[in-house]
Scaffold this motif. Structure first.
Motif, PDB file in Angstrom:
ATOM      1  N   PRO A   1       0.840  -1.206   0.000  1.00 11.07           N
ATOM      2  CA  PRO A   1       0.000   0.000   0.000  1.00 11.07           C
ATOM      3  C   PRO A   1       0.876   1.258   0.000  1.00 11.07           C
ATOM      4  O   PRO A   1       1.905   1.306   0.670  1.00 11.07           O
ATOM      5  CB  PRO A   1      -0.795  -0.096   1.298  1.00 11.07           C
ATOM      6  N   VAL A   2       0.461   2.257  -0.764  1.00  7.55           N
ATOM      7  CA  VAL A   2       1.200   3.518  -0.853  1.00  7.55           C
ATOM      8  C   VAL A   2       0.413   4.596  -0.122  1.00  7.55           C
ATOM      9  O   VAL A   2      -0.767   4.809  -0.408  1.00  7.55           O
ATOM     10  CB  VAL A   2       1.413   3.932  -2.329  1.00  7.55           C
ATOM     11  N   ASP A   3       1.072   5.278   0.826  1.00  6.26           N
ATOM     12  CA  ASP A   3       0.447   6.384   1.552  1.00  6.26           C
ATOM     13  C   ASP A   3       0.523   7.630   0.664  1.00  6.26           C
ATOM     14  O   ASP A   3       1.600   8.175   0.433  1.00  6.26           O
ATOM     15  CB  ASP A   3       1.183   6.626   2.868  1.00  6.26           C
ATOM     16  N   VAL A   4      -0.620   8.072   0.166  1.00  7.25           N
ATOM     17  CA  VAL A   4      -0.665   9.206  -0.758  1.00  7.25           C
ATOM     18  C   VAL A   4      -0.969  10.521  -0.044  1.00  7.25           C
ATOM     19  O   VAL A   4      -1.047  11.562  -0.692  1.00  7.25           O
ATOM     20  CB  VAL A   4      -1.697   8.970  -1.885  1.00  7.25           C
ATOM     21  N   SER A   5      -1.103  10.505   1.279  1.00  6.30           N
ATOM     22  CA  SER A   5      -1.554  11.683   2.011  1.00  6.30           C
ATOM     23  C   SER A   5      -0.615  12.878   1.901  1.00  6.30           C
ATOM     24  O   SER A   5      -1.069  14.016   1.975  1.00  6.30           O
ATOM     25  CB  SER A   5      -1.795  11.337   3.485  1.00  6.30           C
ATOM     26  N   ALA A   6       0.687  12.665   1.733  1.00  8.19           N
ATOM     27  CA  ALA A   6       1.629  13.777   1.660  1.00  8.19           C
ATOM     28  C   ALA A   6       2.066  14.080   0.226  1.00  8.19           C
ATOM     29  O   ALA A   6       2.992  14.857   0.009  1.00  8.19           O
ATOM     30  CB  ALA A   6       2.852  13.482   2.519  1.00  8.19           C
ATOM     31  N   LEU A   7       1.397  13.493  -0.744  1.00  9.28           N
ATOM     32  CA  LEU A   7       1.777  13.677  -2.147  1.00  9.28           C
ATOM     33  C   LEU A   7       0.697  14.416  -2.922  1.00  9.28           C
ATOM     34  O   LEU A   7      -0.487  14.293  -2.614  1.00  9.28           O
ATOM     35  CB  LEU A   7       2.027  12.315  -2.802  1.00  9.28           C
ATOM     36  N   THR A   8       1.126  15.142  -3.938  1.00  7.20           N
ATOM     37  CA  THR A   8       0.195  15.797  -4.864  1.00  7.20           C
ATOM     38  C   THR A   8       0.380  15.136  -6.221  1.00  7.20           C
ATOM     39  O   THR A   8       1.506  15.069  -6.730  1.00  7.20           O
ATOM     40  CB  THR A   8       0.493  17.305  -4.974  1.00  7.20           C
ATOM     41  N   PHE A   9      -0.718  14.651  -6.788  1.00  6.57           N
ATOM     42  CA  PHE A   9      -0.670  13.959  -8.074  1.00  6.57           C
ATOM     43  C   PHE A   9      -1.326  14.806  -9.158  1.00  6.57           C
ATOM     44  O   PHE A   9      -2.383  15.394  -8.937  1.00  6.57           O
ATOM     45  CB  PHE A   9      -1.417  12.624  -7.989  1.00  6.57           C
ATOM     46  N   VAL A  10      -0.692  14.843 -10.332  1.00  3.45           N
ATOM     47  CA  VAL A  10      -1.233  15.542 -11.487  1.00  3.45           C
ATOM     48  C   VAL A  10      -1.224  14.570 -12.664  1.00  3.45           C
ATOM     49  O   VAL A  10      -0.236  13.856 -12.880  1.00  3.45           O
ATOM     50  CB  VAL A  10      -0.396  16.803 -11.832  1.00  3.45           C
ATOM     51  N   CYS A  11      -2.309  14.552 -13.422  1.00  8.08           N
ATOM     52  CA  CYS A  11      -2.388  13.696 -14.613  1.00  8.08           C
ATOM     53  C   CYS A  11      -1.483  14.288 -15.700  1.00  8.08           C
ATOM     54  O   CYS A  11      -1.685  15.423 -16.125  1.00  8.08           O
ATOM     55  CB  CYS A  11      -3.830  13.615 -15.102  1.00  8.08           C
TER      56      CYS A  11
ATOM     57  N   LEU B   1       0.897   9.709 -14.109  1.00  7.78           N
ATOM     58  CA  LEU B   1       0.762  10.702 -13.045  1.00  7.78           C
ATOM     59  C   LEU B   1       2.129  11.206 -12.618  1.00  7.78           C
ATOM     60  O   LEU B   1       3.100  10.446 -12.595  1.00  7.78           O
ATOM     61  CB  LEU B   1       0.082  10.085 -11.814  1.00  7.78           C
ATOM     62  N   SER B   2       2.200  12.491 -12.266  1.00  5.94           N
ATOM     63  CA  SER B   2       3.377  12.999 -11.571  1.00  5.94           C
ATOM     64  C   SER B   2       3.015  13.014 -10.098  1.00  5.94           C
ATOM     65  O   SER B   2       1.885  13.336  -9.730  1.00  5.94           O
ATOM     66  CB  SER B   2       3.764  14.397 -12.051  1.00  5.94           C
ATOM     67  N   ALA B   3       3.966  12.637  -9.250  1.00  7.70           N
ATOM     68  CA  ALA B   3       3.756  12.616  -7.804  1.00  7.70           C
ATOM     69  C   ALA B   3       4.792  13.541  -7.180  1.00  7.70           C
ATOM     70  O   ALA B   3       5.997  13.282  -7.277  1.00  7.70           O
ATOM     71  CB  ALA B   3       3.917  11.198  -7.264  1.00  7.70           C
ATOM     72  N   ALA B   4       4.333  14.635  -6.563  1.00  5.08           N
ATOM     73  CA  ALA B   4       5.239  15.600  -5.944  1.00  5.08           C
ATOM     74  C   ALA B   4       5.099  15.539  -4.432  1.00  5.08           C
ATOM     75  O   ALA B   4       3.987  15.476  -3.910  1.00  5.08           O
ATOM     76  CB  ALA B   4       4.912  17.008  -6.440  1.00  5.08           C
TER      77      ALA B   4
ATOM     78  N   PRO C   1     -10.682  12.810  -9.346  1.00  9.20           N
ATOM     79  CA  PRO C   1     -10.313  14.229  -9.418  1.00  9.20           C
ATOM     80  C   PRO C   1     -10.379  14.852  -8.020  1.00  9.20           C
ATOM     81  O   PRO C   1     -11.222  14.475  -7.209  1.00  9.20           O
ATOM     82  CB  PRO C   1     -11.383  14.840 -10.320  1.00  9.20           C
ATOM     83  N   VAL C   2      -9.468  15.765  -7.733  1.00  7.46           N
ATOM     84  CA  VAL C   2      -9.492  16.482  -6.455  1.00  7.46           C
ATOM     85  C   VAL C   2     -10.433  17.660  -6.634  1.00  7.46           C
ATOM     86  O   VAL C   2     -10.266  18.468  -7.539  1.00  7.46           O
ATOM     87  CB  VAL C   2      -8.088  16.973  -6.061  1.00  7.46           C
TER      88      VAL C   2
END
Length: 119
Positions: A5-15, A45-48, A104-105
């Motif tokens: 499992p990947v914790d996505v809570s601290a990441l911002t994803f853009v298509c 996706l980009s993950a920042a 989508p956010v």
């Protein structure tokens, strides 16, 4: 294979690459399907992270996702899994990603406690 499992809570994803059907075979154009016969799509996706580091991920997801290029999204149920294969006589390995869906956010809600005209 082990799903991580990947914790996505601290990441911002853009298509960065809109959904496209994932191919089983590049030569024949055969499209990958899941156990239920639904088409599997790949979304770039980009993950920042908060430090500004950016990684690019190709995420597999079942069914077409209603997201567009440049849209901020959240991969729901994102998991990573290691893979290894011999392709063309050469051993290759890596990490692949899969999600339940790409959502989508939504725009942040306005703060109703602030006085009118104050941001």
């Amino acid at each position: 294979m082990r799903n991580i499992p990947v914790d996505v809570s601290a990441l911002t994803f853009v298509c960065v690459s809109p959904p496209r059907p994932k191919l089983v075979n590049q030569d024949t154009g055969e499209v990958k399907t899941d156990r239920n016969g639904q088409t599997v799509f790949t979304v770039g996706l980009s993950a920042a992270d908060p430090m500004g580091r950016v990684d690019l991920l190709n995420v597999a997801v079942t069914g077409d996702q209603s997201i567009t290029l440049g849209e901020v999204v959240t991969p729901v149920g994102l998991v990573a899994f290691p893979w290894e294969a011999v392709l063309g006589g050469e051993k290759r390995w890596g990490v692949a990603y899969r999600a339940e869906r790409i959502a989508p956010v939504s725009a942040p809600a306005s703060d109703s406690s602030a006085p009118a005209g104050v941001a």
